[in-house]
Design a protein around this motif. Structure first.
Motif, short mmCIF file in Angstrom:
data_model
loop_
_atom_site.label_atom_id
_atom_site.label_comp_id
_atom_site.label_asym_id
_atom_site.label_seq_id
_atom_site.Cartn_x
_atom_site.Cartn_y
_atom_site.Cartn_z
N ASN A 174 57.24 32.90 62.06
CA ASN A 174 56.63 34.22 61.88
C ASN A 174 56.54 34.47 60.38
O ASN A 174 57.30 33.90 59.60
CB ASN A 174 57.48 35.29 62.55
N TYR A 175 55.63 35.36 59.97
CA TYR A 175 55.50 35.62 58.54
C TYR A 175 54.98 37.03 58.28
O TYR A 175 54.34 37.64 59.13
CB TYR A 175 54.57 34.60 57.87
N LEU A 176 55.30 37.51 57.11
CA LEU A 176 54.83 38.80 56.61
C LEU A 176 54.41 38.55 55.17
O LEU A 176 55.21 38.12 54.34
CB LEU A 176 55.96 39.83 56.66
N VAL A 177 53.13 38.78 54.89
CA VAL A 177 52.60 38.55 53.55
C VAL A 177 51.92 39.83 53.07
O VAL A 177 51.04 40.37 53.75
CB VAL A 177 51.56 37.39 53.53
N ARG A 178 52.35 40.31 51.91
CA ARG A 178 51.70 41.48 51.32
C ARG A 178 50.35 41.04 50.78
O ARG A 178 50.25 39.99 50.14
CB ARG A 178 52.56 42.07 50.21
N VAL A 179 49.30 41.81 51.06
CA VAL A 179 47.95 41.43 50.64
C VAL A 179 47.30 42.55 49.85
O VAL A 179 47.74 43.70 49.89
CB VAL A 179 47.07 41.06 51.86
N LYS A 180 46.24 42.21 49.15
CA LYS A 180 45.49 43.20 48.39
C LYS A 180 44.68 44.05 49.35
O LYS A 180 44.18 43.57 50.36
CB LYS A 180 44.56 42.50 47.40
N LYS A 181 44.52 45.33 49.01
CA LYS A 181 43.85 46.27 49.89
C LYS A 181 42.36 46.00 50.04
O LYS A 181 41.83 45.99 51.13
CB LYS A 181 44.07 47.68 49.36
N LYS A 182 41.66 45.77 48.97
CA LYS A 182 40.21 45.67 49.01
C LYS A 182 39.67 44.24 48.99
O LYS A 182 38.61 43.96 49.48
CB LYS A 182 39.59 46.42 47.82
N LEU A 183 40.39 43.33 48.37
CA LEU A 183 39.89 41.97 48.20
C LEU A 183 40.66 41.00 49.09
O LEU A 183 41.65 41.34 49.70
CB LEU A 183 40.03 41.55 46.73
N GLY A 184 40.19 39.79 49.14
CA GLY A 184 40.92 38.75 49.85
C GLY A 184 40.75 38.82 51.35
O GLY A 184 39.71 39.19 51.88
N ILE A 185 41.81 38.46 52.05
CA ILE A 185 41.78 38.32 53.50
C ILE A 185 41.37 39.61 54.22
O ILE A 185 40.68 39.57 55.22
CB ILE A 185 43.16 37.82 54.00
N LEU A 186 41.76 40.75 53.71
CA LEU A 186 41.45 42.01 54.39
C LEU A 186 40.03 42.52 54.13
O LEU A 186 39.56 43.40 54.84
CB LEU A 186 42.44 43.10 53.98
N SER A 187 39.33 41.96 53.14
CA SER A 187 37.99 42.47 52.84
C SER A 187 37.08 42.27 54.05
O SER A 187 37.12 41.26 54.73
CB SER A 187 37.41 41.77 51.60
#
Length: 128
Positions: A53-66
């Motif tokens: 299992n994993y938890l990775v903090r990500v950027k709000k607007k760019l990257g995987i969540l864009s």
């Protein structure tokens, strides 16, 4: 404990993470926690293949969540899955919620060429 020592000119944190995950012999319940900079489909695929299992903090607007439609609340929990492709088609452009295009510069070990497609799932949680 795992560690990867890299030459200063050849630093690549995501690749180091993949190497450590791949070499690890941990078999019990594992939860890997990582900060920004480890937000990469390739790293997540290796972690998932390992059964961790994993938890990775990500950027709000760019990257995987864009391109994802996220709830407009301070905190949320939602499951997402998508198809990853090295080929950019109109369908992929029109459905960013379902498909993700990985440019040639983005390394992903589970797609061999532009005709292949892979499935990825991840669970973002937290404040945005």
């Amino acid at each position: 404990m795992e560690a990867v020592i890299q030459n200063g000119r050849e630093e690549h944190e995501s690749q180091a993470l993949v190497e450590m995950v791949d070499r690890s012999e941990l078999a019990d319940l594992v939860i890997l926690i990582a900060d920004r900079g480890y937000e990469a489909y390739n790293s997540m695929a290796y972690i998932e293949q390992k059964g961790w299992n994993y938890l990775v903090r990500v950027k709000k607007k760019l990257g995987i969540l864009s391109g994802l439609r996220l709830p407009d609340t301070p905190e949320f929990e939602a499951a997402f899955s998508c198809f990853l492709s090295k080929r950019l088609t109109n369908r992929i452009r029109q459905e960013p919620q379902k498909y993700r295009w990985l440019p040639n510069k983005v390394h992903f070990d589970y797609i061999s060429d532009a005709s292949d497609m892979a499935t990825s799932g991840f669970l973002p949680y937290g404040k945005h």
